[in-house]
Design an enzyme around this catalytic site. Sequence first.
Site, PDB file in Angstrom:
ATOM      1  CG  ASP A 116     108.125  13.450  76.426  1.00  0.00           C
ATOM      2  OD1 ASP A 116     107.835  13.875  77.513  1.00  0.00           O
ATOM      3  OD2 ASP A 116     108.758  12.158  76.187  1.00  0.00           O
ATOM      4  CG  ASN A 176      99.502  13.369  93.013  1.00  0.00           C
ATOM      5  OD1 ASN A 176     100.044  13.575  93.847  1.00  0.00           O
ATOM      6  ND2 ASN A 176      99.962  12.332  91.971  1.00  0.00           N
ATOM      7  N   GLY A 224     100.072  10.238  83.881  1.00  0.00           N
ATOM      8  CA  GLY A 224     100.212  11.561  83.024  1.00  0.00           C
ATOM      9  C   GLY A 224     101.605  12.180  82.844  1.00  0.00           C
ATOM     10  CG  ASP A 279     102.982  13.882  89.038  1.00  0.00           C
ATOM     11  OD1 ASP A 279     103.811  14.152  89.294  1.00  0.00           O
ATOM     12  OD2 ASP A 279     102.045  13.546  90.035  1.00  0.00           O
ATOM     13  N   GLY A 337      94.430  16.861  81.383  1.00  0.00           N
ATOM     14  CA  GLY A 337      94.399  15.174  81.426  1.00  0.00           C
ATOM     15  C   GLY A 337      93.399  14.642  82.126  1.00  0.00           C
ATOM     16  CE1 TYR A 371      94.134  15.158  88.982  1.00  0.00           C
ATOM     17  CE2 TYR A 371      94.440  17.538  89.572  1.00  0.00           C
ATOM     18  CZ  TYR A 371      94.782  15.726  89.908  1.00  0.00           C
ATOM     19  OH  TYR A 371      95.385  15.587  90.844  1.00  0.00           O
TER      20      TYR A 371
END
Length: 169
Positions: free
Chosen positions: A10, A24, A32, A34, A124, A126
């Site tokens: 993590d 983003n 995710g 972010d 992920g 994207y």
Amino acid sequence: MTAITLIQGDITQQSVDAVVNAANSSLLGGGGVDGAIHRKGGPAILDECRDLRASKYGKGLPTGQAVATTAGNLDARWVIHTVGPRFLTGEDRSELLASCYRESLRVADELGARTVAFPAVSAGIYGWPMEDAARVAVETVRATSTAVEEVRFVLFDEQAYETFARQLR
């Protein structure tokens, strides 16, 4: 010479100078990595992101660019937010992805960060294929001149870890 290490785990648990956020363009949190960074880091990160949106990045942070904020409650000094490109079949956007790593390292150098933890940017939601994401990440970090002493790729699962490990060999 920058050491490149791999960790399966993590990214919000890493004790480093800077954690890179696969953000983003809004800088206001998301899913995710972010979302995890914003949740664990707490409101101080979002407050600084809002300030950035109100001043320098009114239309959002452009894809391939990077900017730093506090790390809030994370065990780091800074979060470096970078906006990865979405993967599009038939369009080579790998230069934008490489720019995320170069720009994050440039910001890390400006901050004086010596240890930096990266996720697999764009791999992920994207949709970037992990094999190619790992290739771009490792090649770019190896080719970028930086004062960062350790780049740590923190991969969420075993498959991502193994994919990055193959790229390092």
